[in-house]
Design an enzyme around this catalytic site. Structure first.
Site, PDB file in Angstrom:
ATOM      1  N   HIS A  94     -49.621   7.163  24.331  1.00 20.12           N
ATOM      2  CA  HIS A  94     -49.079   6.908  24.894  1.00 20.12           C
ATOM      3  C   HIS A  94     -49.459   5.280  25.286  1.00 20.12           C
ATOM      4  CE1 HIS A  94     -49.521  11.219  25.099  1.00 20.12           C
ATOM      5  NE2 HIS A  94     -47.915  10.768  24.889  1.00 20.12           N
ATOM      6  N   GLU A 146     -46.268   6.191  29.155  1.00 26.63           N
ATOM      7  CA  GLU A 146     -46.023   5.552  28.336  1.00 26.63           C
ATOM      8  C   GLU A 146     -45.527   4.245  29.278  1.00 26.63           C
ATOM      9  OE1 GLU A 146     -43.666   5.783  24.038  1.00 26.63           O
ATOM     10  OE2 GLU A 146     -42.894   3.761  24.494  1.00 26.63           O
ATOM     11  N   THR A 185     -40.724   4.298  23.997  1.00 23.56           N
ATOM     12  CA  THR A 185     -39.868   4.648  21.648  1.00 23.56           C
ATOM     13  C   THR A 185     -39.865   5.128  21.832  1.00 23.56           C
ATOM     14  OG1 THR A 185     -42.155   5.346  21.752  1.00 23.56           O
ATOM     15  CG2 THR A 185     -42.587   2.993  20.917  1.00 23.56           C
ATOM     16  N   CYS A 215     -38.544   3.996  17.908  1.00 21.55           N
ATOM     17  CA  CYS A 215     -39.863   4.346  16.914  1.00 21.55           C
ATOM     18  C   CYS A 215     -38.666   4.999  15.342  1.00 21.55           C
ATOM     19  CB  CYS A 215     -40.763   3.986  17.010  1.00 21.55           C
ATOM     20  SG  CYS A 215     -41.111   6.429  17.432  1.00 21.55           S
ATOM     21  N   SER A 288     -45.366  15.367  18.000  1.00 19.27           N
ATOM     22  CA  SER A 288     -46.354  15.877  18.373  1.00 19.27           C
ATOM     23  C   SER A 288     -46.802  17.192  17.820  1.00 19.27           C
ATOM     24  CB  SER A 288     -46.746  15.325  20.047  1.00 19.27           C
ATOM     25  OG  SER A 288     -45.578  15.723  20.574  1.00 19.27           O
TER      26      SER A 288
HETATM   27  O1  0O3 Z   1     -43.659   9.720  24.589  1.00 17.53           O
HETATM   28  P1  0O3 Z   1     -43.885  11.671  24.498  1.00 17.53           P
HETATM   29  O2  0O3 Z   1     -43.837  12.481  25.433  1.00 17.53           O
HETATM   30  O3  0O3 Z   1     -42.725  12.001  22.678  1.00 17.53           O
HETATM   31  O4  0O3 Z   1     -45.367  12.025  24.176  1.00 17.53           O
HETATM   32  P2  0O3 Z   1     -46.200  12.899  21.943  1.00 17.53           P
HETATM   33  O5  0O3 Z   1     -45.300  14.397  22.921  1.00 17.53           O
HETATM   34  O6  0O3 Z   1     -47.247  12.771  22.701  1.00 17.53           O
HETATM   35  O7  0O3 Z   1     -45.794  11.782  21.594  1.00 17.53           O
HETATM   36  C1  0O3 Z   1     -45.700  11.176  20.489  1.00 17.53           C
HETATM   37  C2  0O3 Z   1     -45.055   9.844  21.229  1.00 17.53           C
HETATM   38  C3  0O3 Z   1     -46.231   8.480  22.005  1.00 17.53           C
HETATM   39  C4  0O3 Z   1     -47.731   8.923  21.446  1.00 17.53           C
HETATM   40  C5  0O3 Z   1     -45.332   8.009  22.385  1.00 17.53           C
HETATM   41  O8  0O3 Z   1     -44.452   7.488  21.736  1.00 17.53           O
HETATM   42 FE1  SF4 Z   2     -44.916   7.032  19.275  1.00 17.87          FE
HETATM   43 FE2  SF4 Z   2     -43.134   7.034  17.462  1.00 17.87          FE
HETATM   44 FE3  SF4 Z   2     -45.774   6.064  17.583  1.00 17.87          FE
HETATM   45 FE4  SF4 Z   2     -44.714   8.392  17.000  1.00 17.87          FE
HETATM   46  S1  SF4 Z   2     -44.462   6.892  15.962  1.00 17.87           S
HETATM   47  S2  SF4 Z   2     -46.844   7.900  18.543  1.00 17.87           S
HETATM   48  S3  SF4 Z   2     -42.487   8.973  18.146  1.00 17.87           S
HETATM   49  S4  SF4 Z   2     -43.831   5.163  18.763  1.00 17.87           S
END
Ligand code: 0O3
Ligand code: SF4
Length: 333
Positions: A94, A146, A185, A215, A288
């Site tokens: 993040h 983030e 994102t 994204c 994730s």
């Molecule tokens: O940002 P989000 O709470 O959706 O994070 P997750 O579930 O870990 O998914 C990956 C997305 C991320 C790292 C930031 O874009």
């Molecule tokens: Fe987050 Fe998108 Fe990167 Fe996945 S691809 S970690 S959802 S910004």
């Protein structure tokens, strides 16, 4: 004696299971940034040996975090929980505020950055706007890591968080004609469009990305849910409750009128009562959430229903992000 309907004598046929059609959303599950972040922890464990420290959950998924803990990853909320020494500390997908790597370097810690390159891109955008003298408005959710990381790229007072259209009414920036916007994102594509339209209405000279900073993975998973949700009696999103992108997927299904929508970690969390009278189920997973948990849920439904599975694919993805340089030679072995 007449046979009872509930007869369970040996040899009696098991009652037929009701049919259930599962519509599987595609794309779903792991995005390129999550694959990379998990790889970073696994490569670091292989290279340095356990323990490796990870600041914040590497990605917001309970199963992923527990699996990595078993392999020797130690998750901490802040750097002060990391002992001095040679064990590396990894920053989560993040992203982090600038002060975090600065403090780590000051303490002589080895750091590895697992920030998704698409989050880093937003950090750089914010920095460029700041260097050009613009005040930055960040569209995002308060308190999300983030958002904390992106706000922390700029000096205090140079970036303001905007959560919704209502907050825009109250915004009175010092210079209305020197503004820029960036976004988190993993936001709702539709909500963000409305917020950005409102920003442009109030501040016609504001500058920002062509569309937004949401994204490809967030966009594609929401699009697939939009296609599937109107066709089903219920929709399950596999993901953890602190996962922003997973929460948004459930919301998308609810907003298109799907009567039953749930975000579940894994099969043991399914509220079977809620799913007792359905004929068609939509199934997806946040960026994730591992595919093994999607399979686990299908298997759990198959013990109660005669299940058929069809995939509804709205697009294909082939994004891959290279590992951080310091882990690449290990990756080649
Ligand atoms: O940002 P989000 O709470 O959706 O994070 P997750 O579930 O870990 O998914 C990956 C997305 C991320 C790292 C930031 O874009
Ligand atoms: Fe987050 Fe998108 Fe990167 Fe996945 S691809 S970690 S959802 S910004």
């Amino acid at each position: 004696m007449s046979a009872s309907v509930n007869q369970t004598d040996a040899g009696a046929a098991a009652p037929a299971k009701p049919p259930l059609e599962i519509l599987l959303c595609a794309p779903r599950g792991f995005c390129a940034g999550v694959v990379r972040a998990i790889d970073v922890v696994e490569r670091a464990l292989a290279l340095y040996g356990p323990p490796v420290y990870v600041r914040h959950e590497i990605v917001h998924n309970k199963y992923v975090v527990e699996s990595l803990k078993r392999k020797g990853a130690v998750f901490v909320a802040e750097l002060d929980e990391v002992p001095d020494g040679t064990a590396p500390v990894i920053f989560s997908a993040h992203g982090v505020a600038k002060t975090v790597p600065q403090n780590a370097v000051a303490r002589g810690l080895t750091t590895i950055d697992a920030t998704c390159p698409l989050v880093t891109k937003v950090h750089r955008e914010a920095e460029i706007h700041h260097k050009r003298g613009r005040h930055v408005l960040l569209v995002g959710h308060s308190g999300h890591p983030e958002v904390v990381g992106t706000m922390g790229q700029l000096p205090k007072g140079s970036i303001t968080l905007v959560e919704d259209v209502e907050q825009i009414e109250a915004l009175e920036p010092e210079s209305r004609d020197n503004l820029a916007w960036v976004t988190q994102t993993t936001l709702s594509v539709d909500d963000t469009r409305h917020v950005v339209e409102a920003l442009k209405r109030k501040f016609p000279t504001i500058v920002g990305p062509h569309k937004d900073d949401i994204c490809y993975a967030t966009t594609n998973r929401q699009e697939a849910v939009k296609q599937v949700a109107p066709l089903v009696d219920a929709l399950i999103v596999v993901g953890s409750s602190n996962s922003s992108n997973s929460q948004r997927l459930r919301e998308v299904a609810e907003r298109v009128g799907c009567p039953i929508t749930r975000l579940v970690n894994r099969a043991e969390d399914v509220d079977w009562e809620a799913f007792s009278n359905i004929r068609r189920l939509g199934l997806t997973a946040g960026a994730s959430a591992p595919e093994v948990l999607v399979e686990e849920i299908i298997d759990a439904f198959a013990t109660r229903y005669e299940v058929t599975v069809d995939t509804v694919s709205t697009t294909t993805e082939d994004m891959v992000f290279p590992l951080p340089r310091e882990l690449r030679s290990e990756a080649a072995e």
